[in-house]
Write a protein that holds these residues in place. Structure first.
Motif, PDB file in Angstrom:
ATOM      1  N   ILE A  14       0.799  -1.307   0.000  1.00 10.39           N
ATOM      2  CA  ILE A  14       0.018  -0.014  -0.141  1.00 10.39           C
ATOM      3  C   ILE A  14       0.869   1.377  -0.011  1.00 10.39           C
ATOM      4  N   VAL A  15       1.943   1.203   0.676  1.00  8.23           N
ATOM      5  CA  VAL A  15       3.027   2.514   0.861  1.00  8.23           C
ATOM      6  C   VAL A  15       3.460   2.565  -0.463  1.00  8.23           C
ATOM      7  N   MET A  16       4.079   1.707  -1.080  1.00  4.88           N
ATOM      8  CA  MET A  16       4.635   1.780  -2.389  1.00  4.88           C
ATOM      9  C   MET A  16       3.573   2.008  -3.533  1.00  4.88           C
ATOM     10  N   LEU A  17       2.301   1.692  -3.404  1.00  2.00           N
ATOM     11  CA  LEU A  17       1.415   2.179  -4.261  1.00  2.00           C
ATOM     12  C   LEU A  17       1.059   3.792  -4.249  1.00  2.00           C
ATOM     13  N   GLN A  18       1.154   4.219  -3.090  1.00  2.00           N
ATOM     14  CA  GLN A  18       1.024   5.544  -2.892  1.00  2.00           C
ATOM     15  C   GLN A  18       2.270   6.559  -3.158  1.00  2.00           C
ATOM     16  N   LYS A  19       3.408   5.820  -3.053  1.00  2.00           N
ATOM     17  CA  LYS A  19       4.600   6.831  -3.194  1.00  2.00           C
ATOM     18  C   LYS A  19       4.868   7.382  -4.576  1.00  2.00           C
ATOM     19  N   SER A  20       5.227   8.357  -4.436  1.00  4.04           N
ATOM     20  CA  SER A  20       5.573   9.109  -5.746  1.00  4.04           C
ATOM     21  C   SER A  20       6.817   8.626  -6.387  1.00  4.04           C
ATOM     22  N   LYS A  21       6.736   8.488  -7.900  1.00  2.39           N
ATOM     23  CA  LYS A  21       7.831   7.875  -8.738  1.00  2.39           C
ATOM     24  C   LYS A  21       9.227   8.475  -8.629  1.00  2.39           C
ATOM     25  N   SER A  22      10.214   7.721  -8.412  1.00  5.95           N
ATOM     26  CA  SER A  22      11.378   8.316  -8.390  1.00  5.95           C
ATOM     27  C   SER A  22      11.812   9.048  -9.618  1.00  5.95           C
ATOM     28  N   ALA A  23      12.814   9.998  -9.139  1.00  5.72           N
ATOM     29  CA  ALA A  23      13.029  10.697 -10.406  1.00  5.72           C
ATOM     30  C   ALA A  23      14.066  10.069 -11.465  1.00  5.72           C
ATOM     31  N   ALA A  24      13.957  10.388 -12.708  1.00  2.00           N
ATOM     32  CA  ALA A  24      14.675   9.733 -13.627  1.00  2.00           C
ATOM     33  C   ALA A  24      16.311   9.421 -13.452  1.00  2.00           C
ATOM     34  N   GLN A  25      16.853  10.798 -13.047  1.00  2.00           N
ATOM     35  CA  GLN A  25      18.330  10.684 -12.734  1.00  2.00           C
ATOM     36  C   GLN A  25      18.888   9.787 -11.636  1.00  2.00           C
ATOM     37  N   ALA A  26      17.703   9.251 -10.815  1.00  2.00           N
ATOM     38  CA  ALA A  26      18.044   8.528  -9.812  1.00  2.00           C
ATOM     39  C   ALA A  26      18.677   7.341 -10.340  1.00  2.00           C
ATOM     40  N   LYS A  27      18.301   7.010 -11.647  1.00  2.00           N
ATOM     41  CA  LYS A  27      18.980   5.674 -12.186  1.00  2.00           C
ATOM     42  C   LYS A  27      20.357   5.699 -12.228  1.00  2.00           C
ATOM     43  N   LEU A  28      21.114   6.723 -12.183  1.00  2.00           N
ATOM     44  CA  LEU A  28      22.242   7.013 -12.288  1.00  2.00           C
ATOM     45  C   LEU A  28      23.118   6.026 -11.089  1.00  2.00           C
TER      46      LEU A  28
END
Length: 505
Positions: free
Chosen positions: A262-276
């Motif tokens: 449930i927490v993950m469903l509500q969590k904001s998406k991580s920024a794309a640059q975090a993939k670095l």
């Protein structure tokens, strides 16, 4: 095996800690799944990858390789009797056997226990699988388990309890179908195999727990794209159910995971640059390769190391170069063979040449072996080029005749060691010790060089009796010509140390 186990365990733990620190809180679920699947495989493979150029270098100009001891005399007889299956329990030293093989015994016990637990879980799965009734809904086939609220998947089979209502069943089928299409069960089976082989390592269990969570996050994310999140939350919170605890199946109703989902469903998406952040894997791999390449798996024989003779002293250095005053300044290096300079002579040539250029203390350098000489003229623009490159781990180790020249260094080293043992056992006079009146443990420490042309040179030895030294040197000098070691495409000298151990009753 012990070294490999330590290296794998260390690497897996490092990868897991990196996951906790950098990736676990991100919403890149598929990237995290790839990370959790790839890094254990890297931990399994990296201990086998040895990169010679990563090893530390010294200034000796030769690689010093310790060969495994060669057992002769009554030592060799005892080893053959043990290998032939001598069951004399009175002579068998159980305490020594347990001490030497304790790791393997403990590992074997743990493996058997882990295997039995896996069989038990498989039998539990088979039982409720047989109780299922095949049904279909919206093109998805599943097995209905009577009088149950179970919801789980194994490979391409979905299991749903008959007490789950139709509204809940629709969402659950969509969720479980994601597990089927993405082969999540294969991920779990991979970790079941790791748990079987490395039952003692807690990181393996943590890895399986983390990837189980990721499977649920991935499936939830896909389902809520086409349905109401509120309705989906209600299904997750409706926990009046029972389930089987089987670690290799994907379970929809998992109490410990519902809050996280449930927490993950509500969590904001991580920024794309975090993939670095995933690039941190590269320096981790580089560090692990360096660790493996710098590690040595040295085989030893159970022996009292204090009884070993000291290694032979290094040969006396060549005559020091002389700075001579006269009509012109020059330096002299005396060598044994002007056409075949040793690595030490090359090193001294480089050092003296550098001094000539930097300090301008002389203008000519003479190399002489008594009969021949070469004269080198220098000025401030001189460029020194020599073929003596210091190193401690050569690119291609020497190859004994009959060994596969196309194999890697590890295979060639093992073949070389085996051939040396066979040669010494077949050629060493094993009766010499008794004829000399020696008793107990006797050791000979031999050092020799495989030269640039593959010949055996500079054989030196140390032993408790001069005759043993002579015999050891005779045998080593009679070794066949080898394929020389290579560094940067050039042949180089390689220095070996060979212990020969006697036990005379």
């Amino acid at each position: 095996m012990e070294l490999y186990t330590v290296q794998f365990s260390l690497f897996l733990a490092v990868f897991y800690v990196a996951y906790l620190l950098f990736f676990k809180k991100e919403t890149f679920f598929n990237y995290n799944r790839i990370y959790l699947l790839i890094t254990p495989r890297l931990a399994l493979l990296l201990p086998f990858i040895i990169l010679d150029f990563l090893r530390p270098k010294d200034s000796t100009g030769a690689t010093f390789i310790n060969l495994p001891p060669v057992l002769l005399g009554d030592f060799a007889v005892a080893a053959e009797e043990i290998q032939a299956g001598n069951n004399n329990l009175e002579a068998f030293n159980w305490s020594q056997f347990l001490w030497q093989n304790g790791f393997l015994i403990l590992y074997g016990i743990g493996f058997c226990v882990a295997f039995l637990l896996l069989i038990k879980k498989w039998n539990q799965f088979i039982k409720f699988k047989k109780s299922g009734i095949q049904k279909q809904q919206e093109g998805i086939f599943y097995s209905e388990i009577q009088n149950s609220r179970i919801a789980c998947t194994f490979y391409n089979q979905i299991f749903i309890g008959s007490e789950i209502n139709e509204k809940e069943r629709q969402h659950i089928l969509q969720h479980e179908w994601v597990h089927v299409t993405q082969n999540h069960s294969l991920d779990l089976l991979f970790f079941e195999i790791l748990k079987l082989l490395f039952w003692f390592h807690p990181a393996v269990y943590f890895y399986q727990k983390e990837i189980t969570s990721l499977h649920e996050f991935i499936a939830d994310e896909k389902v809520v794209r086409n349905s109401s999140k509120i309705t989906y939350y209600q299904n997750l919170l409706n926990v009046a159910f029972g389930t089987h605890h089987i670690s290799f199946i994907n379970q929809f109703f998992n109490h410990s995971l519902i809050k996280k989902r449930i927490v993950m469903l509500q969590k904001s998406k991580s920024a794309a640059q975090a993939k670095l952040k995933y690039l941190i894997v590269l320096p981790l791999i580089a560090a692990m390769l360096t660790y493996v390449s710098c590690s040595e798996n040295i085989e030893t024989v159970e022996t009292n190391q204090s009884d070993l003779p000291a290694p032979p002293p290094p040969p006396a250095p060549p005559t020091e170069w002389l700075l001579t005053d006269g009509t012109e300044n020059y330096g002299v290096i005396e060598v044994e063979d002007i056409n075949n300079l040793t690595d030490d002579e090359n090193r001294r040539f480089r050092e003296l040449s550098k001094k000539i250029i930097e300090d301008k203390v002389m203008y000519k350098l003479v190399i002489t072996d008594g009969e021949n000489k070469k004269v080198y003229d220098f000025d401030k623009n001189s460029n020194i080029e020599t073929d003596g490159v210091p190193f401690s781990a050569i690119e291609t180790v020497p190859t004994y005749p009959g060994c596969d020249e196309g194999s890697n260094n590890t295979i060639r080293k093992q073949c070389f060691s085996d051939k040396i043992k066979d040669f010494v056992n077949n050629n060493f006079d094993v009766g010499l010790g008794k004829r000399l009146g020696l008793t107990g443990k006797n050791r000979v420490y031999v050092r020799f060089v495989i030269a640039k042309d593959g010949s055996i040179k500079d054989v030196d030895s140390r032993a408790s009796h001069p005759e043993l030294q002579k015999e050891a040197e005779r045998v080593v000098n009679s070794l066949p010509r080898m394929q020389p070691g290579m560094q940067d495409g050039k042949p180089v000298n390689v220095l070996y140390s060979l212990p020969i151990i006697f036990k005379i009753e």
